[in-house]
Every structure is written in structure tokens, then in C-alpha cells.
Design a protein around this motif. Structure first.
Motif, short mmCIF file in Angstrom:
data_model
loop_
_atom_site.label_atom_id
_atom_site.label_comp_id
_atom_site.label_asym_id
_atom_site.label_seq_id
_atom_site.Cartn_x
_atom_site.Cartn_y
_atom_site.Cartn_z
N ARG A 8 -28.08 20.33 -64.19
CA ARG A 8 -27.58 19.24 -63.33
C ARG A 8 -27.32 19.73 -61.91
N ALA A 10 -24.75 18.60 -58.81
CA ALA A 10 -23.51 17.83 -58.71
C ALA A 10 -22.87 17.93 -57.32
N PRO A 11 -23.55 17.39 -56.31
CA PRO A 11 -22.97 17.49 -54.97
C PRO A 11 -21.71 16.65 -54.79
N SER A 12 -20.79 17.18 -54.01
CA SER A 12 -19.60 16.42 -53.61
C SER A 12 -19.88 15.85 -52.23
N GLU A 44 -20.33 13.60 -57.06
CA GLU A 44 -18.93 13.82 -57.45
C GLU A 44 -17.99 13.32 -56.35
N TYR A 186 -10.76 16.67 -61.26
CA TYR A 186 -12.10 17.28 -61.37
C TYR A 186 -12.37 17.82 -62.78
N VAL A 190 -15.56 16.20 -64.77
CA VAL A 190 -16.79 16.98 -64.87
C VAL A 190 -17.19 17.20 -66.33
N ARG A 204 -23.66 27.01 -61.13
CA ARG A 204 -22.84 26.65 -59.96
C ARG A 204 -22.29 27.90 -59.32
N LEU A 208 -16.14 28.77 -59.00
CA LEU A 208 -15.68 27.88 -60.08
C LEU A 208 -15.48 28.59 -61.42
N1 GLU Z 1 -19.08 19.01 -57.04
C1 GLU Z 1 -18.78 20.42 -56.99
C2 GLU Z 1 -19.22 20.98 -55.66
O1 GLU Z 1 -20.03 20.39 -54.97
C3 GLU Z 1 -19.46 21.18 -58.09
C4 GLU Z 1 -18.70 21.10 -59.35
C5 GLU Z 1 -19.40 21.76 -60.52
O2 GLU Z 1 -20.51 22.27 -60.34
O3 GLU Z 1 -18.82 21.74 -61.59
O4 GLU Z 1 -18.72 22.01 -55.27
#
Ligand code: GLU
Ligand code: ZN
Length: 314
Positions: A8, A10-12, A44, A186, A190, A204, A208
């Protein structure tokens, strides 16, 4: 049973995507696609105070420009509130969460001073409460967050950094799954969303890593199969700090507007990951046969002015 890979992106949408974000997306995309896997895209956007108008559309455009694709429609995280609420109910029924009325200042005052760079550990002030106490608090007009009770550590083996043992009881402690002003945190969102999308592999940034044991606790509590995790080093700027807005010239949209090609950016990133001998232009899909997770250096990739100039990015 099918064991098809699903990764996946998952951009914020909290600002412009930069070269550092692009590196993570490229690795996540190649990891899944090089094994014929699927890719889910999720925006996100649950952190309303940080969301910048237009940046979700911009992130989608940036991914397309980089030559990364995905399967199905992008999922908007805020549209999944009902699912997040349902998950909170599951945690409540199992008494795995409790209402916490502490403010940030309360926690800082009660917790022992953290060492530099360490997060504050929740001192357990409200841990004596049970789920039913929420009714009384609500009738008293008091607002509260829901905290997950951490009773054990969850060691895990990261696909990139290997064995991880983080003492989450003493670094961070019980964590928020539902925010005081409402809405999922979050960690909960997530897990619920990756679980629903059938994600089997999360690639990622290594910032994290501390979230992963918490997310593994939630997967377990919600009865969802957990994905595997690969945490890769971040890109840092000339000043040694993680790439961010202050390193303005590395925003993807700015590079594109300046006439830089996506292939030049992808080539730089591929070189930084050890898949090319030189940072020469390449399309993302051409890297599919070259992808090796283990060839990525263990240290952050420093993006210096000299490097940027060398590949015509500045
Ligand atoms: N949305 C987060 C970000 O852009 C990533 C979160 C994740 O990969 O779990 O930093
Ligand atoms: Zn509390």
C-alpha cells in the motif's frame, strides 16, 4: 489459501510530497509489484488540523508522475469513520481500552522526564477506569480519549531491519486509539484500514518502527491478520535532519514544475537504494527486475546540494 501480496501507499495530505516520501513509495510499490502483488492507495486525512487543501490531489498526481500505479479507487481515510467506530466498540467490549481525561500537560507533569528524543510515557493515571466509567464522565460533561491498555510487548521481525524488541510499556505505555475531540487516532485507523484492504505488506519509513508493536497489539485485539513490515531509512537533508518542508527544493511538484523528469528523480532514488551504479534516469517499471530490499543501505540517504546538482535536480 491465497497468499497474494498486497502492498500500500498511504500519503498524508498534510503538505507537499517530497523526494523522501517518493523513496518510500517507490520501495513499497516495487516490493509488491515485483512479486506480481496488488497495491492499495489510501489518503490518510484523519488529522484534520494538519490537512492542507489540495494536497491529497497533489499526492495522487505526484504518484502518477513518478510512474507508480495502484489497484481500485483511492480510499479516503475519513470516509471510513463507521469502520473505525466499529473497531473501537470491539475494543470496548473486550475492556481493552479505558477513558482517559488527562491533558497533555497532566501527562507531562505526572510522567518522569523523557530522555532527549524519547516520547513521554503515559503514567497510567486513568488506567484504573473501566469502559462503563465513560457514561459517568459523559454525564459530568467531561471529555476523554480512549486509551489501549498495553500489557505486553510484541517483538516482531522486520523484513528490512530484522528482530525488533521495543519495551512499549515503558516507552509510550498505554496509547490513544480515539482522540479526545473525537475520531480515531492514527494507530487505530491504520490497522482497521490496512486490515480491510487485505494489506499483507507494509513498507514505510523507519520513523514508524515504534508504532508497529502497538499496531500488532491492535491487529490481535481486532482479530485481523497482521501484515509483514519493512521499515526503511529516511532521506535526510544537508543539515542531517529528516527531509521536510524546510528543504523546499525537494518537493516533487516543485521539481516537476522546474522541468525535472520523473525518471531523473526515480533514477536518483534507485541509485540511493543500490539498484543502479549511477543516478541515471530510469522509469519505475524498469526497476522491477532490479528490486532488492536488502541492497538498500542501512543508513539514511543524505540528499546534498551536490547530489541534487549532479542529477540536474537543482
Ligand atoms: N500516512 C503516513 C505518512 O505519510 C504513513 C503511515 C504508515 O505508513 O503507516 O507518513
Ligand atoms: Zn488519563
Amino acid at each position: 489459501m491465497s497468499t497474494a501480496t498486497c502492498g500500500r501507499l498511504a500519503p498524508s495530505p498534510t503538505g507537499a510530497q517530497h523526494v523522501g516520501n517518493a523513496r518510500t513509495y517507490l520501495v513499497a510499490w516495487l516490493s509488491a509489484r515485483s512479486r506480481g502483488g496488488a497495491i492499495a492507495l489510501r489518503i490518510e486525512d484523519i488529522d484534520a488540523s494538519r490537512v492542507k487543501p489540495g494536497s491529497a490531489e497533489q499526492a495522487v498526481a505526484d504518484l502518477r508522475w513518478l510512474g507508480l500505479d495502484w489497484d481500485g479507487e483511492p480510499v479516503i481515510q475519513t470516509a471510513r469513520l463507521a469502520h473505525h467506530e466499529a473497531a473501537l466498540e470491539v475494543l470496548k467490549r473486550a475492556e481493552l481500552v479505558y477513558p482517559c481525561t488527562c491533558t497533555r500537560a497532566d501527562i507531562a507533569a505526572a510522567a518522569s522526564a523523557p530522555h532527549a528524543g524519547e516520547e513521554v510515557t503515559y503514567p497510567g493515571t486513568c488506567a484504573h477506569r473501566c469502559v462503563a466509567d465513560a457514561l459517568r464522565l459523559r454525564s459530568e460533561g467531561r471529555s476523554f480519549a480512549w486509551r489501549f491498555r498495553v500489557t505486553e510487548d510484541v517483538p516482531f521481525t522486520d523484513l528490512f531491519v530484522g528482530e525488533q524488541r521495543i519495551d512499549i510499556r515503558h516507552t509510550g505505555g498505554d496509547f490513544v486509539v480515539w482522540k479526545n475531540h473525537g475520531g480515531p487516532a492514527y494507530q487505530l485507523a491504520v490497522v482497521v484500514d490496512d486490515g480491510a484492504a487485505g494489506v499483507t505488506e507494509v513498507v514505510r519509513g523507519d520513523d514508524l518502527i515504534p508504532s508497529t508493536p502497538r499496531q500488532l497489539l491492535l491487529y490481535r485485539a481486532l482479530g485481523l491478520p497482521a501484515p509483514r513490515f519493512a521499515h526503511i531509512p529516511l532521506v535526510i537533508g544537508e543539515d542531517g535532519r529528516r527531509l521536510a518542508k524546510r528543504h523546499g527544493g525537494t518537493r516533487l511538484a516543485a521539481l516537476r514544475d522546474a522541468g525535472v523528469s520523473a525518471e531523473a528523480v526515480v533514477g536518483l532514488l534507485a541509485w540511493s537504494c543500490g539498484w543502479l551504479d549511477r543516478p541515471e534516469p530510469v522509469a519505475a517499471r524498469e526497476l522491477l527486475p532490479r528490486f532488492r530490499l536488502e541492497s538498500i543501505p542501512r543508513t539514511p540517504f543524505a540528499l546534498t546540494a551536490t547530489t541534487l546538482q549532479r542529477v540536474g535536480l537543482s
